[in-house]
Scaffold this active site. Structure first.
Site, PDB file in Angstrom:
ATOM      1  N   THR A 176       0.173   6.087  11.154  1.00  0.00           N
ATOM      2  CA  THR A 176      -0.310   5.617   9.848  1.00  0.00           C
ATOM      3  C   THR A 176      -0.521   4.097   9.838  1.00  0.00           C
ATOM      4  O   THR A 176      -0.568   3.480   8.784  1.00  0.00           O
ATOM      5  CB  THR A 176       0.691   5.987   8.727  1.00  0.00           C
ATOM      6  OG1 THR A 176       1.980   5.492   9.105  1.00  0.00           O
ATOM      7  CG2 THR A 176       0.743   7.481   8.489  1.00  0.00           C
ATOM      8  N   GLY A 216      -3.583   1.629   4.751  1.00  0.00           N
ATOM      9  CA  GLY A 216      -3.905   0.883   3.527  1.00  0.00           C
ATOM     10  C   GLY A 216      -5.191   0.089   3.692  1.00  0.00           C
ATOM     11  O   GLY A 216      -6.039   0.049   2.795  1.00  0.00           O
TER      12      GLY A 216
HETATM   13  N1  ADP Z   1       1.211  10.975   5.529  1.00  0.00           N
HETATM   14  C1  ADP Z   1       0.070  10.878   4.845  1.00  0.00           C
HETATM   15  N2  ADP Z   1      -0.740  11.961   4.703  1.00  0.00           N
HETATM   16  C2  ADP Z   1      -1.901  11.868   3.997  1.00  0.00           C
HETATM   17  N3  ADP Z   1      -2.320  10.721   3.404  1.00  0.00           N
HETATM   18  C3  ADP Z   1      -1.558   9.614   3.502  1.00  0.00           C
HETATM   19  C4  ADP Z   1      -0.324   9.625   4.229  1.00  0.00           C
HETATM   20  N4  ADP Z   1       0.214   8.368   4.184  1.00  0.00           N
HETATM   21  C5  ADP Z   1      -0.647   7.611   3.476  1.00  0.00           C
HETATM   22  N5  ADP Z   1      -1.712   8.348   3.048  1.00  0.00           N
HETATM   23  C6  ADP Z   1      -2.874   7.843   2.308  1.00  0.00           C
HETATM   24  O1  ADP Z   1      -3.229   6.627   2.954  1.00  0.00           O
HETATM   25  C7  ADP Z   1      -3.568   5.613   2.014  1.00  0.00           C
HETATM   26  C8  ADP Z   1      -2.638   4.423   2.198  1.00  0.00           C
HETATM   27  O2  ADP Z   1      -1.398   4.719   1.594  1.00  0.00           O
HETATM   28  P1  ADP Z   1      -0.047   3.895   1.737  1.00  0.00           P
HETATM   29  O3  ADP Z   1       0.664   4.349   2.975  1.00  0.00           O
HETATM   30  O4  ADP Z   1       0.697   4.049   0.455  1.00  0.00           O
HETATM   31  O5  ADP Z   1      -0.546   2.383   1.890  1.00  0.00           O
HETATM   32  P2  ADP Z   1      -0.200   1.230   2.940  1.00  0.00           P
HETATM   33  O6  ADP Z   1      -0.802   1.632   4.254  1.00  0.00           O
HETATM   34  O7  ADP Z   1      -0.845   0.020   2.330  1.00  0.00           O
HETATM   35  O8  ADP Z   1       1.294   1.120   3.014  1.00  0.00           O
HETATM   36  C9  ADP Z   1      -3.492   6.283   0.645  1.00  0.00           C
HETATM   37  O9  ADP Z   1      -4.786   6.709   0.276  1.00  0.00           O
HETATM   38  C10 ADP Z   1      -2.573   7.481   0.864  1.00  0.00           C
HETATM   39  O10 ADP Z   1      -2.886   8.521  -0.024  1.00  0.00           O
HETATM   40  C1  MP5 Z   2      -3.711  -7.975  10.415  1.00  0.00           C
HETATM   41  C2  MP5 Z   2      -3.038  -6.903   9.640  1.00  0.00           C
HETATM   42  N1  MP5 Z   2      -3.411  -6.663   8.366  1.00  0.00           N
HETATM   43  C3  MP5 Z   2      -2.805  -5.688   7.649  1.00  0.00           C
HETATM   44  C4  MP5 Z   2      -1.806  -4.926   8.198  1.00  0.00           C
HETATM   45  C5  MP5 Z   2      -1.106  -3.873   7.361  1.00  0.00           C
HETATM   46  O1  MP5 Z   2      -1.356  -2.605   7.822  1.00  0.00           O
HETATM   47  P1  MP5 Z   2      -1.196  -1.325   6.905  1.00  0.00           P
HETATM   48  O2  MP5 Z   2      -2.562  -0.991   6.417  1.00  0.00           O
HETATM   49  O3  MP5 Z   2      -0.657  -0.267   7.814  1.00  0.00           O
HETATM   50  O4  MP5 Z   2      -0.276  -1.643   5.782  1.00  0.00           O
HETATM   51  C6  MP5 Z   2      -1.436  -5.182   9.533  1.00  0.00           C
HETATM   52  N2  MP5 Z   2      -0.459  -4.469  10.137  1.00  0.00           N
HETATM   53  N3  MP5 Z   2      -2.066  -6.186  10.223  1.00  0.00           N
END
Ligand code: ADP
Ligand code: MP5
Length: 271
Positions: free
Chosen positions: A207, A211
């Site tokens: 993952t 984001g």
């Molecule tokens: N395990 C997962 N399965 C499906 N969708 C996911 C999963 N984790 C995150 N997402 C989706 O990925 C996107 C980023 O979510 P999130 O993880 O909350 O943000 P960030 O990467 O900024 O921490 C959102 O649209 C969320 O719905």
């Molecule tokens: C240069 C850069 N920008 C942003 C993120 C955040 O990543 P994530 O989307 O997994 O929160 C990262 N790890 N590195």
């Protein structure tokens, strides 16, 4: 008709899964011409962030100027901004060029735990940048930091959306990846209505950059002139496919598959 163009102002991820690299890949996959202004260079892979080298304020603003004065983006995204000086300078450039379709992803901490934003810069995000946002896209810990209260329930998430809307963002999406529910729900508030975008949670640690990719997909759709609802819907489908069809790269938090959404679409069209 001229191709839609989008600019990302963010950090470089050498590992290719997040930051500028994720944004440009996403723009390309969604048929949008991508441009970049780099705020910081990170030495980073799926295991963690090994080093961060912020650029000078001038280096950031000169990149923005070069893009603005010739290529004129239809939408702009911000990601890792690192310091309050860089945030303040970017806010000034957004005002100078009167950019209105601006997506602010308030990146704070990488998945491995490294800080991508100085603590003192949170106030600049709130006071200078979020008021200029057409859409702000925090995850739950980022939203908690910005609003100053804990978010456990949907009701609290709605209150946080309202608080971020009060800061001046025209639309707010609080992403649900960090909740511990079985479904992953992203919550959009457009100032009047709440919209829920839910999908089953994929059980994976690939993952890294979710984001960034989600925010970039919203930006690409806004660049094409789509509504915020349409843009968030498409972004949710795009990131869902990218997480599900993982590439299995690296020993840690691997990247998502930016090609997955296009490949699925091609297959559907084949039949
Ligand atoms: N395990 C997962 N399965 C499906 N969708 C996911 C999963 N984790 C995150 N997402 C989706 O990925 C996107 C980023 O979510 P999130 O993880 O909350 O943000 P960030 O990467 O900024 O921490 C959102 O649209 C969320 O719905
Ligand atoms: C240069 C850069 N920008 C942003 C993120 C955040 O990543 P994530 O989307 O997994 O929160 C990262 N790890 N590195």
């Amino acid at each position: 008709m001229e191709i839609a163009k989008a600019l990302t102002i963010a950090g470089s991820d050498s590992g290719g899964g997040a930051g500028i690299q994720a944004d440009l890949k996403t723009f390309q996959e969604l048929d949008v011409f991508g441009m970049s202004a780099i705020t910081a260079i990170t030495a980073q892979n799926t295991v963690g962030v090994q080093a961060v080298y912020p650029l000078t304020v001038n280096a950031v603003t000169e990149q923005i100027k070069s893009v603005a004065e010739d290529l004129n983006p239809n939408a702009v995204k911000t990601g890792m901004l690192f310091s309050s000086e860089i945030i303040d300078a970017i806010a000034n450039e957004i005002k100078r060029y009167r950019w209105s379709r601006v997506v602010v992803d308030p990146v704070m901490i990488a998945k491995g735990g490294s800080s991508l934003l100085l603590e003192e810069a949170v106030a600049s995000l709130k006071d200078e940048l979020i008021p200029l946002a057409f859409c702000v896209t925090p995850n739950i810990p980022e939203a908690e930091k910005l609003v100053g209260f804990t978010i456990s329930t949907l009701e609290e998430r709605k209150q946080a959306c309202e608080a971020l809307y009060q800061l001046g963002a025209k639309n707010v999406v609080i992403k649900g990846g960090h909740s511990n529910e079985k479904e992953v729900t992203d919550l959009l508030f457009d100032g009047e209505t709440f919209h829920l975008f839910s999908s089953p949670r994929t059980n994976t640690n690939h993952t890294h950059g979710t984001g960034c990719t989600f925010g970039a997909a919203i930006t690409a759709e806004l660049a094409k002139g789509k509504s915020i609802y349409e843009a968030v819907k498409k972004a949710k489908d795009f990131i869902g496919a990218a997480i599900e069809d993982s590439l299995g790269l690296g020993a840690g938090h691997g990247p998502t598959n930016h090609m997955a959404y296009r490949k699925r679409k091609v297959q559907v069209n084949d039949y």
